[in-house]
Scaffold this active site. Sequence first.
Site, PDB file in Angstrom:
ATOM      1  N   LYS A  92      17.590  51.117  82.501  1.00 40.16           N
ATOM      2  CA  LYS A  92      17.094  50.513  83.741  1.00 40.16           C
ATOM      3  C   LYS A  92      16.810  49.021  83.620  1.00 40.16           C
ATOM      4  O   LYS A  92      16.900  48.283  84.607  1.00 40.16           O
ATOM      5  CB  LYS A  92      15.835  51.242  84.201  1.00 40.16           C
ATOM      6  CG  LYS A  92      16.045  52.697  84.597  1.00 40.16           C
ATOM      7  CD  LYS A  92      16.873  52.836  85.858  1.00 40.16           C
ATOM      8  CE  LYS A  92      16.925  54.264  86.356  1.00 40.16           C
ATOM      9  NZ  LYS A  92      17.733  54.412  87.588  1.00 40.16           N
ATOM     10  N   GLU A 114      10.880  51.879  93.803  1.00 43.61           N
ATOM     11  CA  GLU A 114      10.646  53.313  93.764  1.00 43.61           C
ATOM     12  C   GLU A 114      10.909  53.798  92.347  1.00 43.61           C
ATOM     13  O   GLU A 114      11.608  53.133  91.588  1.00 43.61           O
ATOM     14  CB  GLU A 114      11.583  54.033  94.733  1.00 43.61           C
ATOM     15  CG  GLU A 114      12.967  54.336  94.193  1.00 43.61           C
ATOM     16  CD  GLU A 114      13.811  53.116  93.791  1.00 43.61           C
ATOM     17  OE1 GLU A 114      14.635  53.259  92.861  1.00 43.61           O
ATOM     18  OE2 GLU A 114      13.649  52.036  94.396  1.00 43.61           O
ATOM     19  N   SER A 381      21.133  57.647  78.138  1.00 41.31           N
ATOM     20  CA  SER A 381      20.594  56.639  79.051  1.00 41.31           C
ATOM     21  C   SER A 381      19.133  56.319  78.822  1.00 41.31           C
ATOM     22  O   SER A 381      18.653  55.267  79.241  1.00 41.31           O
ATOM     23  CB  SER A 381      20.796  57.097  80.494  1.00 41.31           C
ATOM     24  OG  SER A 381      20.220  58.383  80.698  1.00 41.31           O
TER      25      SER A 381
END
Length: 400
Positions: A92, A114, A381
């Site tokens: 991210k 969010e 990830s």
Amino acid sequence: MAAPAIQAVAGRFGPYGGRYVPETLVAALDELDHAYAEAQADPDFHLRLDSLLRDYAGRPTPLYFASRLTEALGGAKIYLKREDLLHTGAHKINNCLGQALLAVRMGKKRIIAETGAGQHGVATATVCALFGLECVVYMGEEDMERQQLNVYRMRMLGAEVRGVSSGSRTLKDAINEAMRDWVTNVRTTHYLLGSVLGAHPYPTMVRDFHRVISREARAQILEKENRLPTAIIACVGGGSNAIGAFYEFIPDKDVRLIGVEAGGRGPALGDHAARFSGGSPGVLQGTYSYVLQDDAGQIALTHSVSAGLDYASIGPEHAALHDSGRAEYTSATDAEALDATLRLARTEGIIPALESAHAIAECIRVAPKMSPRDVVIVNVSGRGDKDMGILVRELQLGGR
């Protein structure tokens, strides 16, 4: 080889994508689109972002040969793209750094976001601390309960975490509240959306900030194996890590692209988040894509043991890749993801995020059916620290 743009029209991926928002947001989206286009053409922007990705986030991430997992499964050679080793513990941060630079460029000093699993919220709070920006993160109360560690991390970094009690109290509802905030504060606020979702330009922009994953993986596998992989496997919630892992390989037709959705508890509507096996095209939160919905068009409840995959829609570029047949999409159940987490931990000493474990589960299924000459890359990830409470409960790790 540069990957071709799938969209023929800006903001569209075949029929998917677009911009379905209140008129009050159109000017803000136009402003963002213009700022992003200018930044893309500005060498100084790329130098600054590349410097942050390298020196702050920790890129390039390793491409690690999982020798013991490969031996245990007895098939293809398995490599892990270690996005879990990035600062904040997941992919991210790639997108958050890019969008934070854009926000500064636009003069926006307040950031909203969010989050589901909390990794995007942590990365957003991190970049806001780095750039001295006000930060508000919306998070469903259900996700706050199962991802408490990330709530504490966000607060430690100076973010205000606002719990969302409406609907299913998960990611969809957090996005709804973030969009309401943006409508109200659009002049001063940038919405740092965390996946390849939402209205144009978000799906394209977020993809571009994550395509560094496949750009690195392509060069790394050519160096290690002197060939391209047989398959790339990545989990798919909204789809940011997967599109980042796939994108530079799209022109290479012999490379299978495999996305893994959340199979949850089973195939009944409300028990999973597998949009391609249980959904149909529709509009949700600014974009047209595959959506889990009932016969009346009402958005269905979803379920996944992993908060980051627990979402009723999927990025529009994935919808186009699915329909064209260029990418394959399957699912892994909660039980399969939990088993995969344990297996990777005990063969390679790597505890993946439960989201990433869905991709590991698919690798466990397909690698033994391949030849030892085949090569598979799995995008890990994120790391599993955030999920330890769930893992302790589900895998009964507490002991006496």
